[in-house]
Scaffold this active site. Structure first.
Site: not given
Ligand SMILES: Cc1cc2nc3c(=O)[nH]c(=O)nc-3n(C[C@H](O)[C@H](O)[C@H](O)COP(=O)(O)OP(=O)(O)OC[C@H]3O[C@@H](n4cnc5c(N)ncnc54)[C@H](O)[C@@H]3O)c2cc1C
Length: 398
Positions: A126-129, A244, A383, A385
């Site tokens: 999955q290439g989202y993040s 998902e 997440s 949150e």
């Molecule tokens: C082990 C693992 C596997 C993953 N696998 C994939 C994958 O295969 N493909 C893919 O595309 N992604 C993947 N992800 C990415 C995952 O979807 C993101 O990590 C997730 O969406 C959070 O984004 P971020 O890490 O950029 O954190 P951020 O969005 O920067 O958030 C940082 C912190 O701020 C909080 N926060 C952010 N916005 C808000 C808000 N509006 N209100 C309250 N709190 C907030 C968050 O809850 C978090 O605690 C994976 C992540 C992990 C840890």
């Protein structure tokens, strides 16, 4: 609302239980039950066994080679598989891109991709993040520029789970940088063997290689790999996220791990008595079990609502938060059972058949790494949150 299983559903449960007991290879079961490392082949082998039985696409419609099961049957199936120690289905192909292709893909894309997802002959990621685009997914910057009958793609994806195994990646890419963020995104299918695709491992704090960076440098992607319409990718992205989060509560896995916790707490002792007899520890286990039972009932209510043809709603967010909190709580208690032995971080000792010197009991080796690994549950899949934001807006009306 009837929360009891019907006689047909109970018979179905027995059928699944019998099949899994007879068909799940013992070596795979051993790895899952003991928290040891699973490789690509373990997942593929189990998916091929299910596919041969006609159960490869538990959530798929019959038209596409799936089972056509109801949501309750899917739930029963997942619960029985988890209880028996089967590996969880790798979701990226089966549960993420496949529903998008079924709903929005062209017949050519459906014919090309769906059969190989079902048979596990092709692995998807999955290439989202991206760095800077996680919760705020609409800000993705990976750029796709149309050039005749192809797109030229440049950018970086991150946290890409098991990209090291993947044949294909589905990506959110920006095709119109001038439009509002949600309007300028497209959904592209990219062959991981294309020139310009580089996968770099990210080693997580448990020492595992599970996630990766995926770099895309002047990658040529045929226009026929665009799903649906250009710049309409946000619609498909949200549709995929809905899938998902179905079955995200992980109740089957939590039940299996709770049994393991009780089993190990009966073996380990404190002051000469089994740990499970310690009133404080027993109370902690009981609290998790109460929470899990409450979650199971909530999950059944959601399933019953779906069976009455009401669309799944924001209650999926409750299931996600509680389900992940419970799974994390169980890993914390497992670490307490192992005491100082849970401090070891030895990936090599987590391979099935490890013959090196033991440090503490066999069961204790994966507990520390698994505790660390399971922190991910409250981050991915939206997440916790973000789920609370959804609950506050959609359920509480705040
Ligand atoms: C082990 C693992 C596997 C993953 N696998 C994939 C994958 O295969 N493909 C893919 O595309 N992604 C993947 N992800 C990415 C995952 O979807 C993101 O990590 C997730 O969406 C959070 O984004 P971020 O890490 O950029 O954190 P951020 O969005 O920067 O958030 C940082 C912190 O701020 C909080 N926060 C952010 N916005 C808000 C808000 N509006 N209100 C309250 N709190 C907030 C968050 O809850 C978090 O605690 C994976 C992540 C992990 C840890």
């Amino acid at each position: 609302m009837n929360l009891n299983f019907t006689p047909e559903e109970l018979a179905f449960r027995q059928e699944v239980r019998d099949f899994v007991a007879a068909s799940l290879p013992a070596d795979i079961r051993h790895k899952v039950i003991n928290g040891l490392i699973l490789g690509r082949d373990d997942y593929v082998r189990w998916q091929k066994i299910l596919h041969a039985k006609g159960w490869g696409g538990a959530a798929w419609k019959k038209d596409f080679g799936g089972t056509g099961w109801s949501t309750v049957q899917q739930y029963i199936f997942e619960e029985e598989c988890a209880a028996a120690g089967a590996p969880r289905a790798i979701p990226f192909g089966l549960k993420m891109v496949a529903p998008v292709l079924m709903q929005y893909g062209s017949p050519k894309q459906q014919d090309r991709f769906l059969p190989k997802i079902l048979s596990a002959d092709e692995w998807w990621c999955q290439g989202y993040s991206e760095p800077g685009s996680g919760s705020d997914l609409a800000s993705v910057k990976t750029r796709a520029v149309r050039d005749g009958d192809r797109y030229i793609v440049n950018g970086q994806k991150t946290w890409t789970t098991q990209a090291q195994y993947a044949d294909w990646i589905f990506c959110l890419v920006r095709t119109d940088p001038e439009a509002k963020p949600q309007r300028g995104i497209s959904f592209l299918l990219i062959d991981m063997r294309s020139p310009g695709v580089t996968v770099r491992p990210i080693i997580t704090m448990d020492g595992a290689h599970e996630v990766n960076e995926v770099w895309l440098e002047n990658v040529e992607v045929p226009v026929e790999n665009l799903v649906g319409e250009e710049n309409a990718g946000w619609t498909y992205a949200k549709f995929l996220l809905g899938h998902e989060r179905t079955n995200i509560a992980g109740i089957g896995i939590a039940k299996r791990e709770l049994s393991r916790l009780k089993r190990l707490a009966s073996i380990e002792t404190k002051n000469g008595k089994p740990l499970i007899k310690d009133p404080l520890f027993a109370t902690r286990i009981a609290q998790v079990e109460i929470d899990l039972t409450a979650l199971e009932i909530t999950n059944l209510r959601v399933l019953a609502a779906e069976a009455e043809r009401r669309a799944p709603g924001p209650e999926a967010s409750i299931l996600k938060i509680k389900g992940t909190e419970i799974q994390q709580a169980i890993t914390e208690l497992l670490v307490q059972v192992a005491g100082p032995y849970a401090l070891q971080l030895r990936r090599e000792a987590m391979a099935a058949g490890y013959q090196g010197d033991p440090v503490g009991p066999f069961y204790s080796v994966p507990l520390g790494p698994n505790y660390l690994n399971m922190r991910k549950l409250s981050i991915y899949g939206g997440s916790n949150e973000i789920q609370k934001n959804i609950i506050s807006q959609m359920i509480l009306g705040l």
